[in-house]
Motif scaffolding. Structure first.
Motif, PDB file in Angstrom:
ATOM      1  N   UNK A   1      -3.588  16.061   6.191  1.00  0.00           N
ATOM      2  CA  UNK A   1      -2.746  16.961   6.929  1.00  0.00           C
ATOM      3  C   UNK A   1      -3.327  17.168   8.485  1.00  0.00           C
ATOM      4  N   UNK A   2      -2.514  17.096   9.485  1.00  0.00           N
ATOM      5  CA  UNK A   2      -2.965  17.400  10.608  1.00  0.00           C
ATOM      6  C   UNK A   2      -3.140  15.996  11.439  1.00  0.00           C
ATOM      7  N   UNK A   3      -2.791  14.930  10.720  1.00  0.00           N
ATOM      8  CA  UNK A   3      -2.608  13.583  11.228  1.00  0.00           C
ATOM      9  C   UNK A   3      -1.462  12.761  11.008  1.00  0.00           C
ATOM     10  N   UNK A   4      -1.214  11.699  11.390  1.00  0.00           N
ATOM     11  CA  UNK A   4      -0.154  11.012  11.333  1.00  0.00           C
ATOM     12  C   UNK A   4      -0.848   9.348  11.528  1.00  0.00           C
ATOM     13  N   UNK A   5      -0.334   8.434  10.692  1.00  0.00           N
ATOM     14  CA  UNK A   5      -0.729   7.030  10.725  1.00  0.00           C
ATOM     15  C   UNK A   5       0.243   6.404  11.609  1.00  0.00           C
ATOM     16  N   UNK A   6       0.015   5.912  12.978  1.00  0.00           N
ATOM     17  CA  UNK A   6       0.814   5.147  13.943  1.00  0.00           C
ATOM     18  C   UNK A   6       0.828   3.643  13.331  1.00  0.00           C
ATOM     19  N   UNK A   7       2.105   3.199  13.147  1.00  0.00           N
ATOM     20  CA  UNK A   7       2.220   1.580  12.866  1.00  0.00           C
ATOM     21  C   UNK A   7       2.559   1.069  14.404  1.00  0.00           C
ATOM     22  N   UNK A   8       1.578   0.126  14.671  1.00  0.00           N
ATOM     23  CA  UNK A   8       2.192  -0.528  16.070  1.00  0.00           C
ATOM     24  C   UNK A   8       1.797  -2.037  16.042  1.00  0.00           C
ATOM     25  N   UNK A   9       2.604  -2.841  16.827  1.00  0.00           N
ATOM     26  CA  UNK A   9       2.397  -4.229  16.827  1.00  0.00           C
ATOM     27  C   UNK A   9       1.146  -4.730  17.163  1.00  0.00           C
ATOM     28  N   UNK A  68       3.856   7.350  10.068  1.00  0.00           N
ATOM     29  CA  UNK A  68       3.500   7.720   8.694  1.00  0.00           C
ATOM     30  C   UNK A  68       3.202   9.182   8.628  1.00  0.00           C
ATOM     31  N   UNK A  69       3.836   9.993   8.131  1.00  0.00           N
ATOM     32  CA  UNK A  69       3.529  11.533   8.013  1.00  0.00           C
ATOM     33  C   UNK A  69       2.379  11.835   6.960  1.00  0.00           C
ATOM     34  N   UNK A  70       2.072  12.851   7.121  1.00  0.00           N
ATOM     35  CA  UNK A  70       0.763  13.002   6.081  1.00  0.00           C
ATOM     36  C   UNK A  70       1.571  13.855   4.721  1.00  0.00           C
ATOM     37  N   UNK A  71       2.863  13.847   4.441  1.00  0.00           N
ATOM     38  CA  UNK A  71       3.504  14.114   3.191  1.00  0.00           C
ATOM     39  C   UNK A  71       4.223  13.205   2.678  1.00  0.00           C
ATOM     40  N   UNK A  72       4.025  11.781   3.404  1.00  0.00           N
ATOM     41  CA  UNK A  72       4.748  10.824   2.691  1.00  0.00           C
ATOM     42  C   UNK A  72       3.834  10.026   1.746  1.00  0.00           C
ATOM     43  N   UNK A  73       4.632   9.724   0.461  1.00  0.00           N
ATOM     44  CA  UNK A  73       3.814   8.827  -0.582  1.00  0.00           C
ATOM     45  C   UNK A  73       4.492   7.526  -0.883  1.00  0.00           C
ATOM     46  N   UNK A  74       5.457   7.278  -0.097  1.00  0.00           N
ATOM     47  CA  UNK A  74       6.178   5.905  -0.533  1.00  0.00           C
ATOM     48  C   UNK A  74       5.620   4.919   0.038  1.00  0.00           C
ATOM     49  N   UNK A  75       5.864   3.571  -0.501  1.00  0.00           N
ATOM     50  CA  UNK A  75       5.379   2.382   0.138  1.00  0.00           C
ATOM     51  C   UNK A  75       5.176   2.360   1.581  1.00  0.00           C
ATOM     52  N   UNK A  81       0.794  -1.210  -0.119  1.00  0.00           N
ATOM     53  CA  UNK A  81      -0.147   0.053   0.103  1.00  0.00           C
ATOM     54  C   UNK A  81       0.678   1.268   0.126  1.00  0.00           C
ATOM     55  N   UNK A  82       0.206   2.358  -0.396  1.00  0.00           N
ATOM     56  CA  UNK A  82       0.532   3.709  -0.256  1.00  0.00           C
ATOM     57  C   UNK A  82      -0.515   4.485   0.087  1.00  0.00           C
TER      58      UNK A  82
END
Length: 155
Positions: A65-73, A92-99, A59-60
């Motif tokens: 904007x104003x949020x982050x996606x936190x990856x947790x175990x 995962x920052x709001x301006x990141x678009x990589x895998x 996924x990408x």
């Protein structure tokens, strides 16, 4: 209020796998699945004790904007097999678009096989508050002061 995280499939991803899903009505995290390279899909990949590996999700994402996606175990994998996300929470920052990948660490004593489609981590959408960092002449005193690790006691 529901907030949309836009998703596109990464090149070569298995688009037959489910998108991140909340497994129960009260779940805070949506499960992320391993979307392995085509040559590894049948057998999976082995993670030796002490080894860490970047597991692709296929996924990408476009986090608002104003949020982050936190990856947790996932707690079950951590308890039963010692699998951890060593940079917890991974941001995962709001301006990141990589895998979107999940760093897994096998802190267990046995090898662990990650299989194609396995739920390997969870994603939590969280608001971000940005701070202004400023040099000042003095800071307010507190009861704790400069006491650090373990200074508040045990138990």
């Amino acid at each position: 209020m529901d907030i949309t995280v836009k998703i596109i499939w990464d090149e070569g991803a298995d688009t037959g796998l489910p998108l991140p899903t909340y497994e129960t009505a009260g779940a805070a995290g949506a499960d992320l699945r391993a979307n392995l390279a085509e040559e590894a899909r049948e057998e999976g990949v082995d993670l030796a004790p002490g080894e860490r590996m970047l597991i692709p999700t296929g996924l990408r994402v476009a986090v608002p904007e104003g949020y982050e996606l936190q990856v947790r175990p996932r707690s079950g994998l951590a308890l039963k097999h010692g699998l951890m996300v060593p940079n917890t929470p991974g941001t995962i920052d709001s301006d990141y678009r990589g895998p979107l990948g999940v760093i897994l660490l096998n802190a267990g004593s046995e090898p662990f096989r990650v299989t194609h489609g396995m739920r390997v981590a969870q994603a939590v959408l969280a608001p971000v508050t940005r701070a202004e960092f400023r040099i000042v002449e003095t800071m307010e005193e507190t009861e704790r002061g400069a006491s650090g690790f373990g200074s508040t006691g045990t138990g």
